[in-house]
Write an enzyme that holds these catalytic residues in place. Structure first.
Site, PDB file in Angstrom:
ATOM      1  N   THR A 163       0.761  -1.170   0.048  1.00 24.77           N
ATOM      2  CA  THR A 163       0.297  -0.203  -0.004  1.00 24.77           C
ATOM      3  C   THR A 163       0.998   0.844  -0.166  1.00 24.77           C
ATOM      4  O   THR A 163       0.733   2.414  -0.483  1.00 24.77           O
ATOM      5  CB  THR A 163      -0.477   0.379   0.916  1.00 24.77           C
ATOM      6  N   ALA A 169       4.243   3.912  -1.234  1.00 24.14           N
ATOM      7  CA  ALA A 169       4.268   5.222  -2.517  1.00 24.14           C
ATOM      8  C   ALA A 169       5.477   3.508  -3.236  1.00 24.14           C
ATOM      9  O   ALA A 169       4.868   3.671  -4.545  1.00 24.14           O
ATOM     10  CB  ALA A 169       5.312   6.135  -2.266  1.00 24.14           C
ATOM     11  N   ARG A 222      -3.485  -2.569   9.764  1.00 21.73           N
ATOM     12  CA  ARG A 222      -4.494  -1.374   9.178  1.00 21.73           C
ATOM     13  C   ARG A 222      -4.584  -1.720   7.643  1.00 21.73           C
ATOM     14  O   ARG A 222      -5.563  -1.283   7.552  1.00 21.73           O
ATOM     15  CB  ARG A 222      -3.123  -0.247   9.503  1.00 21.73           C
ATOM     16  N   CYS A 229      18.186   5.575  -3.750  1.00 21.59           N
ATOM     17  CA  CYS A 229      17.911   6.090  -4.955  1.00 21.59           C
ATOM     18  C   CYS A 229      18.911   6.758  -5.510  1.00 21.59           C
ATOM     19  O   CYS A 229      18.903   7.034  -6.894  1.00 21.59           O
ATOM     20  CB  CYS A 229      15.783   6.447  -4.716  1.00 21.59           C
ATOM     21  N   GLN A 255      16.135  16.330  -3.659  1.00 20.72           N
ATOM     22  CA  GLN A 255      15.637  14.822  -3.677  1.00 20.72           C
ATOM     23  C   GLN A 255      14.274  15.096  -3.783  1.00 20.72           C
ATOM     24  O   GLN A 255      13.088  16.075  -2.462  1.00 20.72           O
ATOM     25  CB  GLN A 255      16.051  14.357  -2.816  1.00 20.72           C
ATOM     26  N   GLY A 279      11.059  10.056  -1.464  1.00 20.92           N
ATOM     27  CA  GLY A 279      12.480   9.184  -0.945  1.00 20.92           C
ATOM     28  C   GLY A 279      11.443   9.343   0.185  1.00 20.92           C
ATOM     29  O   GLY A 279      12.015   8.194   1.251  1.00 20.92           O
ATOM     30  N   HIS A 332      13.425  13.033  -8.556  1.00 18.20           N
ATOM     31  CA  HIS A 332      15.339  13.864  -8.411  1.00 18.20           C
ATOM     32  C   HIS A 332      16.303  14.244  -8.729  1.00 18.20           C
ATOM     33  O   HIS A 332      16.052  13.113  -9.990  1.00 18.20           O
ATOM     34  CB  HIS A 332      16.092  12.440  -7.457  1.00 18.20           C
ATOM     35  N   GLN A 387      12.181   8.825  -8.561  1.00 19.60           N
ATOM     36  CA  GLN A 387      12.993   7.768  -7.625  1.00 19.60           C
ATOM     37  C   GLN A 387      11.848   6.666  -7.299  1.00 19.60           C
ATOM     38  O   GLN A 387      12.836   5.654  -6.930  1.00 19.60           O
ATOM     39  CB  GLN A 387      12.661   8.102  -6.159  1.00 19.60           C
TER      40      GLN A 387
END
Ligand code: A2P
Length: 347
Positions: free
Chosen positions: A11, A13, A39, A134, A161, A165, A247, A320
């Protein structure tokens, strides 16, 4: 023949990007298991048009699975490594937990694909591949081919950045704090240590005794491990800027041997996974909005450093969440399990 694949942190990014990258690159998935914390158990996510229900991660989650893509933070990676590996499931880990561990390959498939196989030779045939930091991946996509040509003596990096991240919650914080700022409302940061809208600040990774933050140290140590060369001197200043997911990096690179701008462009023009974007007349170079959602790392603005011999300045931009995380991890699985890389997509 396909593989039974699980995503740990589905779930998040990077987790969401894992699914899209697997689908887009046609990775041979026979079964997909989405895992997150209690959760999120019960949440439905879509893969190849089909709903998949997120399940709670447990030590039993890896039984019968072939591949686990981890992006739920270092603590979860450390806690679940043994269960994963003992189940005979290849772990590709996006966290920093094992990157510098001896015997754990740290892989950028365009640079050191041969290392990925080492994970399969360990622990009776399955092990861990560490996905690098990254910022390091994005820099090395441009620098590794130049290092092979002329040998990097010293790298000085300045990075710009994105929020991604720091995870999905940091991206939401950037959006919400920007809306609040424009509405003249106050906003108290919850994820990042400082106000993010219309601001920038030194990277939020933990500070160390010598004044470098951990991100800057990772760039130096991981780069040397990936290049399999401890000789380059590397320093950098990493900065969080109010950009959602891509980035940018300004790299000043001193080489042992002379390397002309033309030759650097020629090399990078032929490098798989790199796109050269060079328009000096218009002063137009790759920007995060050009590169977000693209697989390739974009390179340009290569120029001679007029202050020092054998030195080039290089501008590098990479998504990224893709090359800096999910794409590189799926590519690691491709070289380890499938034996070849699928082609990149630049949308
Ligand atoms: P959850 O959504 O249930 O919190 P990001 O990097 O975007 O912050 O995402 C972190 C990912 O790691 C999320 O999918 C999150 O799931 C997952 N995660 C966090 N804590 C745990 C945990 N204790 N067990 C399993 N997954 C976790």
């Amino acid at each position: 023949m396909g593989f039974k694949v699980c995503i740990v942190g589905a779930t998040g990014a990077v987790g969401v990007e894992f699914m899209q990258v697997l689908e887009r690159r046609n990775f041979p998935v026979d079964q997909l298991l989405l895992l997150a914390s209690k959760r999120s158990a019960g949440t439905k996510l879509t893969f190849k048009g089909q709903p998949h229900v997120v399940q709670e991660l447990t030590k039993d989650s890896f039984k019968g699975m072939d591949l686990a893509l981890f992006s739920a933070g270092s603590g979860i990676s450390k806690d679940y490594r043994q269960a994963c590996v003992e189940a005979g499931c290849l772990m590709v880990d996006n966290s920093s937990a094992f990157r510098m561990e001896d015997g754990v390959p740290l892989v950028v498939p365009e640079i050191n694909p041969q290392e990925a196989a080492k994970a399969l030779q360990r622990n009776g045939g399955k092990g861990v591949i560490a996905n690098p930091n990254c910022t390091t991946i994005i820099a090395l996509m441009a620098l590794a081919p130049l290092h092979r040509e002329a040998g990097i003596k010293r790298l000085v990096a300045a990075t710009y950045q994105a929020a991604s991240g720091a995870g999905h919650a940091a991206m939401v914080e950037l959006e919400e704090s920007t809306k609040a700022y424009l509405a003249g409302q106050s906003y108290t940061p919850k994820v990042l240590p400082h106000p993010y809208a219309f601001n920038l600040f030194p990277h939020n990774s933990p500070m160390t005794a010598n004044g470098y933050c951990e991100e800057e140290i990772k760039l130096a140590k991981e780069s040397r491990k990936i290049l399999a060369d401890n000789s380059p001197a590397i320093t950098g200043t990493c900065v969080r800027v109010p950009v959602l997911r891509t980035h940018a990096e300004a790299l000043n690179v001193e080489f042992h041997k002379p390397l002309s701008v033309a030759r650097a462009y020629e090399i990078l023009g032929k490098t798989v996974g790199v796109t050269v974007l060079e328009d000096r007349a218009k002063n137009r170079w790759a920007m995060p909005i050009d590169v977000a959602g693209h697989d390739d790392v974009y390179v340009g603005r290569i120029r001679e450093d007029l202050s020092q011999a054998n030195t080039l300045d290089v501008w590098v931009v990479g998504d990224q969440l893709l090359k800096g995380a999910a794409l590189n991890a799926v590519q690691c699985a491709e070289v380890a399990l499938v034996g070849k890389l699928a082609p990149n997509a630049n949308r």
